[in-house]
Design an enzyme around this catalytic site. Structure first.
Site, short mmCIF file in Angstrom:
data_model
loop_
_atom_site.label_atom_id
_atom_site.label_comp_id
_atom_site.label_asym_id
_atom_site.label_seq_id
_atom_site.Cartn_x
_atom_site.Cartn_y
_atom_site.Cartn_z
N GLU A 425 -14.15 5.44 0.04
CA GLU A 425 -13.54 4.37 0.84
C GLU A 425 -14.40 3.98 2.03
O GLU A 425 -14.45 2.81 2.41
CB GLU A 425 -12.15 4.80 1.31
CG GLU A 425 -11.09 4.82 0.22
CD GLU A 425 -11.14 6.06 -0.65
OE1 GLU A 425 -10.48 6.08 -1.70
OE2 GLU A 425 -11.85 7.02 -0.26
N GLN A 447 -7.85 1.30 -3.16
CA GLN A 447 -6.92 1.31 -4.29
C GLN A 447 -5.45 1.42 -3.87
O GLN A 447 -4.58 0.78 -4.44
CB GLN A 447 -7.28 2.47 -5.22
CG GLN A 447 -6.71 2.36 -6.59
CD GLN A 447 -7.35 3.37 -7.52
OE1 GLN A 447 -7.02 4.55 -7.49
NE2 GLN A 447 -8.28 2.92 -8.35
N PHE A 448 -5.17 2.23 -2.87
CA PHE A 448 -3.84 2.35 -2.29
C PHE A 448 -4.00 2.41 -0.77
O PHE A 448 -4.98 2.95 -0.27
CB PHE A 448 -3.11 3.62 -2.76
CG PHE A 448 -2.70 3.60 -4.20
CD1 PHE A 448 -1.46 3.12 -4.59
CD2 PHE A 448 -3.56 4.07 -5.18
CE1 PHE A 448 -1.09 3.12 -5.92
CE2 PHE A 448 -3.20 4.07 -6.51
CZ PHE A 448 -1.96 3.58 -6.90
N ALA A 449 -2.99 1.91 -0.04
CA ALA A 449 -3.05 2.00 1.42
C ALA A 449 -3.21 3.44 1.89
O ALA A 449 -3.85 3.71 2.90
CB ALA A 449 -1.78 1.39 2.03
N ASP A 450 -2.64 4.38 1.13
CA ASP A 450 -2.76 5.80 1.47
C ASP A 450 -4.20 6.27 1.50
O ASP A 450 -4.50 7.30 2.11
CB ASP A 450 -1.99 6.65 0.45
CG ASP A 450 -0.58 6.16 0.23
OD1 ASP A 450 0.36 6.86 0.62
OD2 ASP A 450 -0.42 5.07 -0.36
N ILE A 452 -6.78 4.58 2.67
CA ILE A 452 -7.61 3.85 3.64
C ILE A 452 -8.16 4.76 4.72
O ILE A 452 -9.16 4.43 5.37
CB ILE A 452 -6.80 2.69 4.28
CG1 ILE A 452 -7.74 1.64 4.88
CG2 ILE A 452 -5.83 3.23 5.34
CD1 ILE A 452 -7.02 0.38 5.35
N PRO A 454 -10.06 7.54 4.94
CA PRO A 454 -11.49 7.86 5.02
C PRO A 454 -12.35 6.66 5.42
O PRO A 454 -13.49 6.84 5.85
CB PRO A 454 -11.84 8.33 3.60
CG PRO A 454 -10.54 8.75 3.01
CD PRO A 454 -9.53 7.83 3.59
N HIS A 494 0.99 7.46 -2.61
CA HIS A 494 0.81 6.13 -3.18
C HIS A 494 1.84 5.13 -2.64
O HIS A 494 2.06 4.10 -3.26
CB HIS A 494 0.93 6.18 -4.71
CG HIS A 494 -0.04 7.09 -5.37
ND1 HIS A 494 0.19 8.44 -5.52
CD2 HIS A 494 -1.27 6.85 -5.90
CE1 HIS A 494 -0.84 9.00 -6.12
NE2 HIS A 494 -1.74 8.07 -6.36
#
Length: 704
Positions: A425, A447-450, A452, A454, A494
């Site tokens: 990321e 891919q997922f907000a979770d 973000i 890194p 997720h």
């Protein structure tokens, strides 16, 4: 005393015949080395003035830095680190220009007095280009590798004229050896090796990381470490010997220009000055005498004597340099400081998208799901703009995104324009700085907000600050797509909402649409905006599979449709009669909150006006305040757990600006405050807002 590690047996040696370094080059290098040394001495002699703002110097590193700077061309890109003032002298900067930065003056050519000494950004036609970078302790590796990826992309896509090998641009990333232990540096190395990018990593190894010595903080030096990255050729040299450095770098640079592949040069150097003016060497150093024995300055003088220069000539150069440096220092001291009004310039580059354009509902068009609206927008942009490309995890041809949000794009535009990245990321986000710097417009995806987290270092430190700290020279033009929100029992990894964290990063624009037409219009506006844009796309709205989200499906707007950032939409208006009676309320929300509010309003007899923010930054406060003043009551709805959120900030603004119009407290409704979203459906439902919870909150305020 710190331990000095010697290179392994794999170290390559470079011959250094005098014929490869002309007398003219030697004289120029010595003049600049004397300049760097005299500047450091001048700062030390005037320490109370020069150290008002923290700075570092290149003392001990001058030979390798000048060997590089003197060989770079105007088409090249270079990312110096904070000890690289000799590189800057080598590419043609003057002592006066560098001193304007050390004293944080208004005419500082890099940042207008906004950032530290030797934190350059440069866009002069006659010099190598230096995009903005942060304090350069490893974070610069990803943006600079992104530059190299952009250079390669333009060459592969035939977006530049073919030139002879000697004129092809290279990219240089300068690093201190201690910074190579950063994980983000490894992400950069991985991509350079994988993509075979035309980049040189120049690593200057002085055995120190502030007060931590090499034996404390690394298992191996950069030359040894890079052996694990197949495809990056490396050499280790004596960085205090100008002739050896110049000859070695000439060979490496020639290969990169011709063969378009990555190299690492590890240069062993002494550190002869303070870590910075604020961390002085006498506080912690126990190896100063040993380092002084490797000073590049007397080595350079001997090389001049060997080449036929007289001591008289050498002394004359030193005197000339001293006169120039001292005069420049006096000029810099007298230069103007920034003015108060300079504070508010270049936070963003101006955008041309200021009005809604195009047709939102073309005749005869059919409604489509939200994910297809975004997909169509990206396809239209890529067809029109060859500089537009898309990359991220799993967006390539095999899958086209885990939500099919990039489906068919790789097949239509090729793997060179739509491609997968590793699980990196930080690289995905930070590389856009470099891609933008070479004139590209990357659309990238986390891919997922979770996931973000890194990448936040790059988003905050590099992407968001580039325009402001470069004084407007290097805005980062990129789009970051972030699927967000709870949907389908995605659980704690997720389902997260992260908009409040991102909203606290100044210098980034943020969109959070609630329907397909808005997503397409905002995507188009984001593309033509020269600034970084984050678009949050709620997973539960992509396909309208969640009950009550049917209105996320919209007619597909035409190709020219754009919505300017900072313009909210009034999704539902309250009945005039209810407003007149004082029985109405404004609901301010975005994303999934719009649909909870829409469904709640169906049962409330025209008493609800819904403001869909559409963009979180810039925020349309005018529409919000007008609505609150009109109704006297307001509910702010978010999917985030409420405490310390963007939604609470909106509520606070309403209280501050509309207090005398309020008939009830401004309330904020969101998820229940727990550390994560549970996997179990019952627990998830209990945690999240809902239509019923929104309706209950509205009724509570109407009855206040």
């Amino acid at each position: 005393m710190s331990k000095t590690k010697t290179p392994t047996k794999r170290t390559k040696t470079i011959s250094k015949p005098m014929s490869k370094v002309t007398k003219k080059t030697l004289e120029e290098a010595f003049r600049l080395m004397a300049t760097a040394k005299t500047m450091a001495e001048t700062y030390e002699a005037n320490v109370k003035v020069a150290s008002k703002y923290v700075h570092a110097t290149s003392r001990g590193h001058e030979a390798i830095q000048l060997a590089l700077g003197l060989q770079l061309k105007s088409q090249d890109f270079v990312a110096p680190y904070y000890r690289d003032d000799s590189i800057l002298l080598g590419i043609g900067m003057t002592p006066y220009e560098l001193m304007l930065q050390v004293l944080a003056k208004r005419d500082d050519p890099f940042s207008g007095g906004r950032t530290y000494y030797s934190h350059p950004s440069l866009k002069d036609d006659d010099k190598p280009k230096i995009p903005h970078q942060s304090s350069a302790t490893g974070m610069q590796a990803i943006p600079t590798t992104g530059v190299a990826m952009g250079v390669q992309y333009k060459e592969n896509q035939n977006l530049v004229e073919d030139t002879k090998d000697a004129d092809k641009p290279i990219v240089v990333c300068s690093l201190g050896d201690a910074s190579v232990t950063e994980g983000e540096v490894s992400e950069a190395f991985q991509m350079a090796a994988l993509k075979q990018l035309p980049i040189l990593y120049l690593v200057q190894d002085n055995d120190w990381d502030i007060s931590a010595s090499a034996d404390e903080i690394r298992a191996q030096n950069a030359y040894e470490f890079i052996q694990g990255f197949k495809g990056i050729e490396a050499i280790s040299i004596n960085g205090n010997d100008f002739i050896e450095c110049y000859t070695a770098l000439k060979e490496v640079i020639t290969k990169i220009r011709k063969e378009r592949r990555p190299f690492l040069v590890h240069a062993k150097v002494p550190l002869l000055n303070h870590h910075t003016s604020g961390v002085r060497m006498e506080w912690y150093r126990d190896d100063l005498e040993e380092h002084k024995t490797r000073d590049p300055y007397p080595i350079m003088i001997q090389q001049l004597l060997d080449a036929g220069f007289t001591e008289k000539k050498i002394s004359a150069i030193e005197e000339e340099v001293k006169e120039v440096v001292l005069a420049d220092f006096e000029r810099a001291l007298a230069a103007e400081d920034p003015r108060p009004e300079d504070l508010l310039t270049h936070d963003f580059a101006p955008t041309t998208v200021t009005e809604e354009t195009g047709i939102r509902q073309p005749d005869g068009a059919e409604a489509t799901v939200m994910v297809d609206s975004a997909l169509t927008a990206v396809e239209e942009l890529m067809r029109k703009h060859p500089e537009c490309l898309l990359y991220g995890q799993d967006v390539g041809g095999r899958l086209g995104g885990v939500f099919r949000e990039a489906a068919t794009l790789a097949q239509k535009f090729g793997d060179g324009r739509v491609f997968n990245t590793p699980i990196q990321e930080a690289f995905i986000i930070g590389s856009t700085v470099g891609m933008s710097a070479v004139g590209l417009k990357p659309i990238v995806e986390v891919q997922f907000a979770d996931y973000i987290w890194p990448g936040l270092n790059q988003l905050f430190t590099e992407v968001s600050r580039s325009c402001y700290l470069s004084n407007g020279k290097w805005p980062v033009s990129m789009i970051l797509r972030v699927p967000i929100g709870a949907y389908g029992s995605g659980g704690p990894y997720h389902s997260s909402s992260v908009e409040s964290v991102v909203a606290n990063i100044k210098g980034v624009k943020i969109a959070y649409p609630s329907n397909g037409a808005d997503l397409k219009g905002l995507m188009k506006a984001a593309y033509y905006d020269p600034n970084p844009v984050v678009i949050f796309e709620h997973k539960g709205l992509y396909w309208s599979k969640v009950k009550g989200t049917e209105t996320a499906r919209t007619v597909l707007p035409d190709e020219n449709y754009m919505i300017p950032f900072g313009q909210a939409a009034i999704t539902v208006q309250a009945d005039a009669e209810q407003v007149e009676k004082g029985k109405s309320i404004a609901v301010v929300t975005y994303g999934m909150g719009v649909h909870w509010a829409l469904n709640a309003a169906k049962n409330l007899d025209g008493r609800v006006e819904i403001i869909d923010l559409r963009t979180l930054y810039p925020l349309d406060t005018a529409t919000i305040f007008d609505a609150v003043k009109k109704h006297g009551r307001c509910l702010v709805v978010t999917e985030e757990a409420v405490n310390c959120t963007f939604a609470q900030s909106v509520a606070a603004r309403i209280q501050e600006n509309c207090f005398e119009y309020l008939d009830a407290p401004v309330r904020t409704l969101g998820s229940i405050d727990v550390p994560a979203i549970p996997l179990n459906q019952v627990l998830e439902k209990t945690m999240l807002p809902s239509t019923q919870k929104v309706e209950d909150a509205i009724l509570n305020l109407l009855e206040y």
